[in-house]
Write a protein that holds these residues in place. Structure first.
Motif, short mmCIF file in Angstrom:
data_model
loop_
_atom_site.label_atom_id
_atom_site.label_comp_id
_atom_site.label_asym_id
_atom_site.label_seq_id
_atom_site.Cartn_x
_atom_site.Cartn_y
_atom_site.Cartn_z
N ARG A 67 0.82 -1.21 0.00
CA ARG A 67 0.00 0.00 0.00
C ARG A 67 0.85 1.26 0.00
O ARG A 67 0.62 2.18 -0.76
CB ARG A 67 -0.92 0.00 1.23
CG ARG A 67 -1.99 1.09 1.22
CD ARG A 67 -2.62 1.27 2.58
NE ARG A 67 -1.68 1.85 3.52
CZ ARG A 67 -1.47 3.16 3.65
NH1 ARG A 67 -2.14 4.01 2.93
NH2 ARG A 67 -0.60 3.61 4.54
N ALA A 68 1.86 1.30 0.87
CA ALA A 68 2.70 2.49 0.99
C ALA A 68 3.96 2.15 1.77
O ALA A 68 4.01 1.14 2.49
CB ALA A 68 1.94 3.61 1.70
N GLY A 100 1.83 7.50 1.59
CA GLY A 100 0.84 6.85 2.45
C GLY A 100 0.15 7.78 3.42
O GLY A 100 -0.99 7.55 3.82
N ASN A 120 -2.99 6.38 -4.33
CA ASN A 120 -2.95 5.40 -3.24
C ASN A 120 -4.10 4.41 -3.33
O ASN A 120 -3.95 3.22 -3.03
CB ASN A 120 -3.02 6.10 -1.88
CG ASN A 120 -1.75 6.86 -1.54
OD1 ASN A 120 -0.73 6.69 -2.20
ND2 ASN A 120 -1.82 7.68 -0.52
N SER A 147 3.74 6.14 6.87
CA SER A 147 3.06 5.50 5.74
C SER A 147 1.59 5.23 6.03
O SER A 147 0.91 4.58 5.25
CB SER A 147 3.76 4.17 5.39
OG SER A 147 3.76 3.30 6.51
#
Length: 356
Positions: free
Chosen positions: A186-187, A193, A200, A254
């Motif tokens: 995801r990040a 993030g 995102n 994040s």
């Protein structure tokens, strides 16, 4: 910058959707707020105008480099017909934090809040009165300069649109099943993030598709470096009650700083419930589960407020939490927060703002 907000009223009001069956994100009110930015003028031309399509050059930079940020919050109609916002100043502050990360010029937060209150006052008939329903608010900024040079845009538009939404839990709160994502990321710390930016969410679709195919409602994201530490659930922050203590992943660079998240933390502290922001690994969580100490798990966010987790699928290890029933603490948090948001309960924290 002038604080005068021009208002142009629509001549063709829309038919409002049936309050008993409103689909999220499908219906929009009669008006929207718009403001422009240029390097020469800064932010200028704040106005409320009829909701309508926008026209952009095919080379507008939003299409090519994704320079955009957004927010999500709600307006609630109380039993005595007042309209309340929940901590809106935090959303505009976070919008500016996101903008700084994506090299977008920040807005005047006070002006944005004034504009939102004026927009909702004009659109107050769009705030649903049915219990559980609300008016979803989507502020967003897009890069509009017609230029495909790889550099930040020199022009932008800031807009706010309104959408009536139904109850998240039409048939009562039901804990959801979660798939632990160990393939996609995801990040990472230093990435985007902590910003609420479009890329995102698009990058999360593939993992969500995978979870849905396996019969799970959401994705549990792990850290991008080691795939070891828990970060978020879908688009929500996540909490675990382990042996009486509530633990939520710390803001490590994040993880999105959720408005509902901080509200939950503040409530727990006020109630004297031990709550800790720290790293928590999936292995530690499974060990707590194995020892019978994982008592509750839930996600937090604007849409659901509290989303109880009834099952976690981690490879060949499956965790069924609290017999797939909402926990006592999760229920109390949900009832309290929604009670404050809708004016059913007193607001000792001064979190709500009435739209005059």
């Amino acid at each position: 910058m002038t604080r005068t907000i021009e208002v142009v009223h629509t001549k063709n009001k829309k038919e409002k959707p049936n309050a008993d069956n409103i689909v999220f994100g499908k219906y929009f009110s009669d008006h929207m707020f718009v403001m422009d930015y240029s390097e020469e003028k800064g932010w200028y031309g704040p106005r409320i105008v009829p909701y309508a399509p926008i026209t952009l050059d095919p080379s507008a930079m939003i299409f090519h480099y994704g320079q955009t940020v957004f927010e999500g919050l709600k307006a609630y109609r109380t039993a005595d017909d007042r309209i309340l916002l929940f901590r809106p100043e935090k959303n505009f502050r976070r919008l500016n934090q996101s903008s700084e990360r994506i090299s977008i010029p920040t807005i005047d937060e006070e002006l944005a809040l004034t504009a939102l209150k004026k927009l909702i006052d004009i659109e107050k008939e769009w705030v649903p009165s049915l219990e559980g329903n609300s008016l979803y608010i989507r502020p967003f900024i897009i890069a509009t300069e017609p230029n495909i040079n790889l550099t930040p845009s020199k022009t932008y538009q800031f807009m706010m649109i309104l959408s009536p939404v139904g109850s998240y839990y039409k048939e009562g709160i039901k804990p959801v099943g979660i798939h632990v994502e160990d393939q996609y990321t995801r990040a990472v710390k230093g990435g985007t993030g902590t910003a609420k930016t479009a890329g995102n969410y698009a990058a999360a679709y593939k993992a969500q598709e995978r979870a849905t195919k396996e019969g799970y409602s959401q994705v549990l994201w792990l850290d991008g470096m080691e795939k070891k530490f828990i970060e978020e659930v879908g688009s929500m922050n996540v909490f675990f009650k382990i042996n009486g203590e509530v633990i939520t992943p710390e803001l490590s660079g994040s993880i999105l700083e959720g408005v509902t998240r901080i509200s939950i933390i503040e409530l727990l502290k006020d109630w004297g419930v031990p709550v800790t922001e720290r790293k928590i690994s999936l292995e530690e969580l499974y060990q707590a589960y194995d020892q019978g100490e994982l008592e509750e798990a839930f996600g937090t966010g604007t849409a659901a407020v509290i989303s109880p987790v009834g099952e976690l699928n981690w490879g060949h290890r499956n965790m069924v939490i609290n017999n797939k029933e909402i926990g006592e603490l999760s229920k109390k948090l949900y009832d309290t927060l929604t009670g404050i948001q809708t004016g059913k309960m007193a607001d000792p924290y001064d979190w709500t703002l009435e739209v005059q």
